[in-house]
Design an enzyme around this catalytic site. Structure first.
Site, mmCIF file in Angstrom:
data_model
loop_
_atom_site.group_PDB
_atom_site.id
_atom_site.type_symbol
_atom_site.label_atom_id
_atom_site.label_comp_id
_atom_site.label_asym_id
_atom_site.label_seq_id
_atom_site.Cartn_x
_atom_site.Cartn_y
_atom_site.Cartn_z
ATOM 1 N N ASP A 84 0.604 -1.214 -0.034
ATOM 2 C CA ASP A 84 0.044 -0.091 0.119
ATOM 3 C C ASP A 84 0.333 1.166 -0.130
ATOM 4 O OD1 ASP A 84 -2.198 1.890 0.729
ATOM 5 O OD2 ASP A 84 -3.029 -0.346 0.839
ATOM 6 N N HIS A 126 2.109 1.966 -3.198
ATOM 7 C CA HIS A 126 1.101 3.150 -4.029
ATOM 8 C C HIS A 126 1.507 4.220 -4.313
ATOM 9 C CE1 HIS A 126 -2.097 0.034 -3.053
ATOM 10 N NE2 HIS A 126 -1.676 -0.930 -3.828
#
Ligand SMILES: *[C@@H]1O[C@H](CO)[C@@H](O)[C@H](O)[C@H]1NC(C)=O
Ligand SMILES: *[C@@H]1O[C@H](CO)[C@@H](O)[C@H](O)[C@H]1NC(C)=O
Ligand SMILES: *[C@@H]1O[C@H](CO)[C@@H](O)[C@H](O)[C@H]1NC(C)=O
Ligand SMILES: *[C@@H]1O[C@H](CO)[C@@H](O)[C@H](O)[C@H]1NC(C)=O
Ligand SMILES: *[C@@H]1O[C@H](CO)[C@@H](O)[C@H](O)[C@H]1NC(C)=O
Ligand SMILES: *[C@@H]1O[C@H](CO)[C@@H](O)[C@H](O)[C@H]1NC(C)=O
Length: 392
Positions: free
Chosen positions: A215, A238
């Site tokens: 993430d 991310h």
């Protein structure tokens, strides 16, 4: 206890000899066999260090220690150090956690250092994570590897966080905390394994570190003031994200963020600010600098998304975001985008982004020209900005 120093064999012994009592967890019954639960030994060594009149260090020597949930709780009588050279392996029984794994609370003066690892052994839990990616508000069901809450004047260096079951590190309600030369590692497809999440904290720095996870490499929550991020290699992951913000009435402003000298490799985003629509109150995000960044095959290198809608099904009738974004600089950002729209700035119709500066940007898409979206943005463009941004 000082006699154990000779056995530690680390680079920092002179420091320890000079200033600290060393409390080796093996002397408290810890067994580095990768099987025996050594939680009590670690907790007891901490209790003694925290109660010591002068600086004390808990020493975790090389070896594999199985550890269940631990609470390193202050206030302590003096600053405390933890010399982590071994590996802490998360206890496999998920029912033990309440809800996190290793927590530091109410400590003034903490040094956590060493070449050791904090291994959450998350692969056993990821499969049962039913939270939608990024949809974290209602699903804090898995333990985070390390939580620092109400911790001031702390330095965390050298250590690695591996395969957390959820966020690797959370910093909350804290001031003057530095992460230097740390490593965060988990597979790119592991769910909700944000690297370092900072919220409600001031004067936090994250420097010279390598973060590859499933993430955000670094995510920034509300009421973060003066966060410095530099020398980070991010990927997989991310990217570095501010938000999502503007959904809960208790949120406070984000003021002062510098992200410098970072490399993004194969990440979903580079640098991003995301805010919800239909917010309950006005909020400010201001004084942000993103500069000297390299993007290698990043899907969305530069993003402001004030219509954040991870479910993908937000009605057109939602009221524009009430987050006021201002004084944001994007300077010297080079590299490659995996999508055509390398710069994607979509601000609020009610509160257009103000004082956005774009300068010296060169982002290519598949070896050719990329393009830029720039809506509701009051921007100044200087130097060469490629793709050209026509802001309106
Ligand atoms: C954080 O550091 C600043 C500047 O050195 C200092 O003024 C402040 O008191 C520190 N805060 C805490 C809570 O220690
Ligand atoms: C911001 O935080 C850094 C530490 O990360 C500190 O050195 C600096 O003094 C802080 N700036 C202000 C204005 O407090
Ligand atoms: C940039 O970051 C790298 C680590 O990723 C570090 O080695 C280098 O010294 C940094 N450069 C500057 C100018 O800060
Ligand atoms: C970038 O990511 C690719 C694909 O995951 C990997 O092969 C490569 O080693 C990475 N490069 C750097 C500099 O981390
Ligand atoms: C804009 O932000 C920078 C740092 O992020 C700060 O130094 C500067 O004072 C801010 N400018 C205004 C007009 O607030
Ligand atoms: C950028 O290119 C994509 C793909 O061709 C296109 O859909 C989009 O409308 C373009 N955006 C702008 C702002 O030109």
């Amino acid at each position: 206890m000082a006699s154990h120093l000779a056995l530690v064999g680390c680079c920092c012994c002179f420091f320890l000899v000079a200033t600290a009592i060393a409390l080796n967890i093996n002397d408290y019954g810890a067994i580095p066999d990768g099987i025996t639960d050594s939680t009590q030994a670690l907790q007891k060594a901490w209790a003694e260090a925290c109660a010591a009149e002068s600086n004390a260090a808990v020493v975790v020597p090389a070896g594999q220690y199985v550890i269940g949930p631990v609470m390193f709780k202050g206030p302590c009588k003096s600053p405390v150090a933890i010399q982590l050279d071994g590996t802490l392996l998360a206890h496999p029984d998920l029912r033990l956690y309440r809800p996190n794994w290793i927590e530091f609370q109410y400590i003034d003066g903490l040094v956590l250092s060493g070449a050791g690892k904090v291994d959450g052994r998350g692969s056993a839990a990821w499969g049962s994570n039913k939270c939608r990616q990024n949809h974290i508000s209602n699903c804090r069901t898995f333990p985070m590897n390390m939580v620092f809450s109400f911790v001031n004047d702390a330095t965390i260096s050298g250590i690695s966080s591996i395969d957390s079951k959820y966020f690797h590190v959370l910093v909350f309600g804290s001031q003057n905390v530095t992460f230097d030369s740390v490593t965060v590692a988990a597979p790119g497809d592991s769910p909700n394994t944000d690297g370092i999440h900072v919220a409600v904290s001031q004067n936090v720095a994250i420097t010279n570190s390598v973060i590859g996870t499933g993430d955000d490499c670094i995510s920034i929550g509300d009421h973060t003031v003066n966060l410095t991020v530099s020398g980070i290699a991010c990927g997989p992951g991310h990217g570095i994200s501010v938000g999502s913000l503007g959904r809960n009435p208790g949120e406070q402003d984000v003021v002062g963020l510098a992200v410098r000298n970072c490399t993004f490799n194969g990440t979903m985003n580079g640098v991003r600010i995301k805010t919800w629509q239909n917010g309950p109150k006005d909020l400010a995000v201001r004084d942000l600098v993103f500069e000297d960044l390299t993007m290698n095959a990043v899907e969305n290198p530069i993003v402001i998304d004030q219509k954040y809608c991870p479910s993908g099904t937000c009605p057109e009738t939602l009221k524009p975001s009430r987050v006021r974004i201002s004084n944001v600089t994007f300077h010297n950002i080079k590299g490659t985008s995996e999508t055509m729209t390398a710069i994607n700035l979509v601000c609020s119709q009610t509160f257009p982004c103000e004082a956005v500066q774009l300068s010296d940007i060169d982002l290519k898409y598949a070896g050719s020209d990329a393009n830029a979206t720039c809506i509701n943005v009051k921007a100044t463009v200087a130097g060469d900005v490629n793709p050209a941004a026509f802001c309106r």
